[in-house]
Design an enzyme around this catalytic site. Sequence first.
Site, PDB file in Angstrom:
ATOM      1  N   PHE A 232       0.528   5.881  -0.467  1.00  0.00           N
ATOM      2  CA  PHE A 232      -0.135   7.079  -0.389  1.00  0.00           C
ATOM      3  C   PHE A 232       0.330   8.271  -1.254  1.00  0.00           C
ATOM      4  O   PHE A 232       1.797   8.135  -1.538  1.00  0.00           O
ATOM      5  CB  PHE A 232      -0.555   7.531   0.979  1.00  0.00           C
ATOM      6  CG  PHE A 232       0.855   8.157   1.658  1.00  0.00           C
ATOM      7  CD1 PHE A 232       1.192   9.362   1.558  1.00  0.00           C
ATOM      8  CD2 PHE A 232       1.407   7.349   2.502  1.00  0.00           C
ATOM      9  CE1 PHE A 232       2.169   9.948   2.326  1.00  0.00           C
ATOM     10  CE2 PHE A 232       2.328   7.782   3.191  1.00  0.00           C
ATOM     11  CZ  PHE A 232       2.936   9.196   2.994  1.00  0.00           C
ATOM     12  N   PRO A 233      -0.287   8.855  -2.146  1.00  0.00           N
ATOM     13  CA  PRO A 233       0.466   9.968  -2.729  1.00  0.00           C
ATOM     14  C   PRO A 233       1.029  11.158  -1.824  1.00  0.00           C
ATOM     15  O   PRO A 233       0.334  11.623  -1.236  1.00  0.00           O
ATOM     16  CB  PRO A 233      -0.798  10.527  -3.437  1.00  0.00           C
ATOM     17  CG  PRO A 233      -2.087  10.375  -2.828  1.00  0.00           C
ATOM     18  CD  PRO A 233      -1.776   8.926  -2.064  1.00  0.00           C
ATOM     19  N   PRO A 234       2.440  11.203  -2.084  1.00  0.00           N
ATOM     20  CA  PRO A 234       3.022  12.422  -1.293  1.00  0.00           C
ATOM     21  C   PRO A 234       2.526  13.721  -1.631  1.00  0.00           C
ATOM     22  O   PRO A 234       1.920  13.989  -2.591  1.00  0.00           O
ATOM     23  CB  PRO A 234       4.387  12.143  -1.589  1.00  0.00           C
ATOM     24  CG  PRO A 234       4.649  10.787  -2.289  1.00  0.00           C
ATOM     25  CD  PRO A 234       3.289  10.517  -3.024  1.00  0.00           C
TER      26      PRO A 234
ATOM     27  N   TYR B  36     -12.064  -5.333  10.789  1.00  0.00           N
ATOM     28  CA  TYR B  36     -11.579  -4.869  11.703  1.00  0.00           C
ATOM     29  C   TYR B  36     -11.164  -5.963  13.161  1.00  0.00           C
ATOM     30  O   TYR B  36     -12.121  -6.057  13.871  1.00  0.00           O
ATOM     31  CB  TYR B  36     -12.047  -3.443  12.636  1.00  0.00           C
ATOM     32  CG  TYR B  36     -12.315  -2.709  11.441  1.00  0.00           C
ATOM     33  CD1 TYR B  36     -11.331  -1.701  11.275  1.00  0.00           C
ATOM     34  CD2 TYR B  36     -13.476  -2.399  10.502  1.00  0.00           C
ATOM     35  CE1 TYR B  36     -11.526  -0.795  10.131  1.00  0.00           C
ATOM     36  CE2 TYR B  36     -13.574  -1.599   9.409  1.00  0.00           C
ATOM     37  CZ  TYR B  36     -12.626  -0.789   9.552  1.00  0.00           C
ATOM     38  OH  TYR B  36     -12.850   0.226   8.414  1.00  0.00           O
TER      39      TYR B  36
ATOM     40  N   LYS C 207     -21.652  -6.740   3.525  1.00  0.00           N
ATOM     41  CA  LYS C 207     -20.812  -6.278   2.479  1.00  0.00           C
ATOM     42  C   LYS C 207     -20.489  -7.488   1.323  1.00  0.00           C
ATOM     43  O   LYS C 207     -20.484  -7.161   0.485  1.00  0.00           O
ATOM     44  CB  LYS C 207     -19.484  -5.591   2.908  1.00  0.00           C
ATOM     45  CG  LYS C 207     -19.864  -4.132   3.811  1.00  0.00           C
ATOM     46  CD  LYS C 207     -18.653  -3.561   4.139  1.00  0.00           C
ATOM     47  CE  LYS C 207     -17.986  -4.057   5.367  1.00  0.00           C
ATOM     48  NZ  LYS C 207     -17.085  -3.083   5.721  1.00  0.00           N
TER      49      LYS C 207
ATOM     50  N   GLU D 128       0.870  -1.252  -0.007  1.00  0.00           N
ATOM     51  CA  GLU D 128      -0.010  -0.057  -0.089  1.00  0.00           C
ATOM     52  C   GLU D 128       0.676   1.380  -0.133  1.00  0.00           C
ATOM     53  O   GLU D 128       1.869   1.212   0.780  1.00  0.00           O
ATOM     54  CB  GLU D 128      -0.847   0.051   1.275  1.00  0.00           C
ATOM     55  CG  GLU D 128      -1.550   1.065   1.180  1.00  0.00           C
ATOM     56  CD  GLU D 128      -2.712   1.238   2.781  1.00  0.00           C
ATOM     57  OE1 GLU D 128      -3.625   0.167   2.492  1.00  0.00           O
ATOM     58  OE2 GLU D 128      -2.475   1.999   3.677  1.00  0.00           O
TER      59      GLU D 128
ATOM     60  N   TRP E 211      -6.849   6.916  -0.867  1.00  0.00           N
ATOM     61  CA  TRP E 211      -7.678   7.918  -1.366  1.00  0.00           C
ATOM     62  C   TRP E 211      -8.155   8.934  -0.252  1.00  0.00           C
ATOM     63  O   TRP E 211      -8.737   8.699   0.932  1.00  0.00           O
ATOM     64  CB  TRP E 211      -9.017   7.500  -2.288  1.00  0.00           C
ATOM     65  CG  TRP E 211      -9.836   8.334  -2.685  1.00  0.00           C
ATOM     66  CD1 TRP E 211     -11.153   9.026  -2.010  1.00  0.00           C
ATOM     67  CD2 TRP E 211     -10.198   8.607  -3.994  1.00  0.00           C
ATOM     68  NE1 TRP E 211     -11.821   9.608  -2.909  1.00  0.00           N
ATOM     69  CE2 TRP E 211     -11.171   9.411  -4.160  1.00  0.00           C
ATOM     70  CE3 TRP E 211      -9.453   8.388  -5.060  1.00  0.00           C
ATOM     71  CZ2 TRP E 211     -11.502  10.028  -5.360  1.00  0.00           C
ATOM     72  CZ3 TRP E 211      -9.606   8.860  -6.390  1.00  0.00           C
ATOM     73  CH2 TRP E 211     -10.863   9.776  -6.376  1.00  0.00           C
TER      74      TRP E 211
ATOM     75  N   GLY F 129     -14.582   5.758   5.315  1.00  0.00           N
ATOM     76  CA  GLY F 129     -13.527   6.663   5.543  1.00  0.00           C
ATOM     77  C   GLY F 129     -14.034   7.339   6.884  1.00  0.00           C
ATOM     78  O   GLY F 129     -14.896   7.146   7.474  1.00  0.00           O
ATOM     79  N   ASP F 130     -13.082   8.004   7.262  1.00  0.00           N
ATOM     80  CA  ASP F 130     -13.100   8.585   8.672  1.00  0.00           C
ATOM     81  C   ASP F 130     -14.045  10.087   8.557  1.00  0.00           C
ATOM     82  O   ASP F 130     -14.234  10.500   7.431  1.00  0.00           O
ATOM     83  CB  ASP F 130     -11.798   9.247   9.091  1.00  0.00           C
ATOM     84  CG  ASP F 130     -10.755   7.805   9.488  1.00  0.00           C
ATOM     85  OD1 ASP F 130     -11.247   6.802   9.874  1.00  0.00           O
ATOM     86  OD2 ASP F 130      -9.495   8.026   8.930  1.00  0.00           O
TER      87      ASP F 130
END
Length: 614
Positions: A20-22, A152, A173, A18, A50, A109-110
């Site tokens: 993430f975009p810097p 989780y 889901k 995994e 994302w 998402g958070d």
Amino acid sequence: MKFAQKLQGSERPFYTLEFFPPRTDQGFTNLISRISRLAEVKPLAVSITWGAGGTTRERSLELAAVTSKELGLETILHLTCTNMEKGMVNDALKAAKDLGVKTILALRGDPPRGKESWVPTDPRFTHAIDLVSYIHSNPEYSDWFSVGVAAYPDGHSDRVLSEDEELNYLKAKVDAGADFIITQLFYDVDNFLRWKDKVRRKGIDVPIIPGIMPIQTYSSFRRLTKLCGTHIPPSLEADLEPIKHDDSKVKEYGITLAIKMIKRMVNEGGIRGFHFCTLNLENSVQRILESLDWIQASEITKVPNRLIADTPRAVVHADGADIKRTVTPATATSTAMNGLQAQVPRDGDVGKGEVNNAATWDEFPNGRFGDVNSPAYGTQDQWGGFSTLHSATSSQWPRPQTEADITAISLRFLSSETDSYPFSPSPLSLESQRILPHLKRLARLGWWSVGSQPAVDGESSEDPVIGWGPAGGYVYQKPFVEFFVSQEEVERIEKKIEEKGDGWVDYLAGNFAGEVKTNVQDGKRNAVTWGVFPGQEVIQSTIIEQDSFLAWKEEAFSIWTEWASLHPPKSQERTLLEAIRDSRWLVNITYHDYKDADALWNFLFEGTPEVPLD
């Protein structure tokens, strides 16, 4: 072949990585080089996070384009419900399909920053199941995408549902079309194996891929496990306690622990695949795979094992420090010799040598004062969105109606009467005690500090508060402070630095409107923390320069906006907070004399009104 089919058909152990975009162009470019090297270990897929509400949309899609089209890697694109409406979801799915991305990880998402609880923007997208159902109900996407969901083992961080209720949602889901599961990070293998068996008894038979996050530093471990609500086995706590101040030992322990966890899950749980949350780092994952004999050392460009360079610095902040750990230290061109004699980093030193070689970048998840060239610049949680500073919520702080109220909130935090602050989720750092009277004086002047660091002259790397890196070394710090002030005060400070700074003082200042003032030359990068260790080069672990300051400035002013959004339009509180955002400047001042503990403060307070130094 869809990703889920690849999972079912894999004979050998598999792994996904995994990223993430810097936040910066330099970091993005160098992450591509890092992923290119890691592609040589043949991951079954890479996943791209994302940001909530598509905050990293363009960069996430740009990165996915590289991994999918240019590198030919199976790519999993994360997609969240947070702040997403139907049109935005459609746009994201179409863009992903056009890039050849065939796999989506659907997440709720958070909560958006500034909100105390998760509230959907579009009632059609309230939970991850809504994304799963929408994809499978749309003929354009149902045959194209394989869809995964999160689970989780230690329970969701919200802690509002029982385990049985969470598993019922997980089953729903899967019934809606999810064909694989990636778990949140965990460290309790016994609990995971128990949980996995319970999942299977629920009739959920899709592949389960455990999420593995190798421990990089003690501070990031504590922060991320707190964020995710992860259960920490007592034995793990006991193992880390005696080594938590030795960064290289913590990292080595993290590698060893991940290997042990994976072997247990393979042997006792029949698990065949694992999802590595890399934090855009590579050495730990590489060494884990080599130790498991899943790859050969020759399969990837070797990265020198210089773990002492993986030293995060707890840049001391009025806000508690842990959120802004630094990494990717730049190494000076000279070597510490003759009894570890300290060298003051020169302007030209930072950025020379191996820090500019992406293959040999140091492996620490860094924060806002790290090197903006690093692929790991801008830390992130596991499920999307940068791990940013904490926004204030109405239940935690008084409703400010005057600037004096803001000062009172700042002083309460500095006095440890509260363990959080609009600009920090963490209690006041112990290191801040050294300069606490000065920070309080700043607050009483109405100069609200958000970051600082005391001067340190050759203290032991083993000191429990100041120390970092391996044992037997010495650490140094130039003092700096960062605060919000009025434009009038900025102009006064600017004039003082010009007339009396004598080259000892650097400053960076910016406002919400985008104006910038500085005496720092373009491209200059100021190393303000460095360490000298036996047999090693000087390690410069904290860097302040204009690009990272400007990136942080945008975030800092957004906190005022989000704090204001907690209050009704035209209310006194909202009017105040928006006025502060619009009128104040964020200022960073660094003093280059690290031997005089009071030099920065004497300079800064000269000519200001007298206030108590309690």
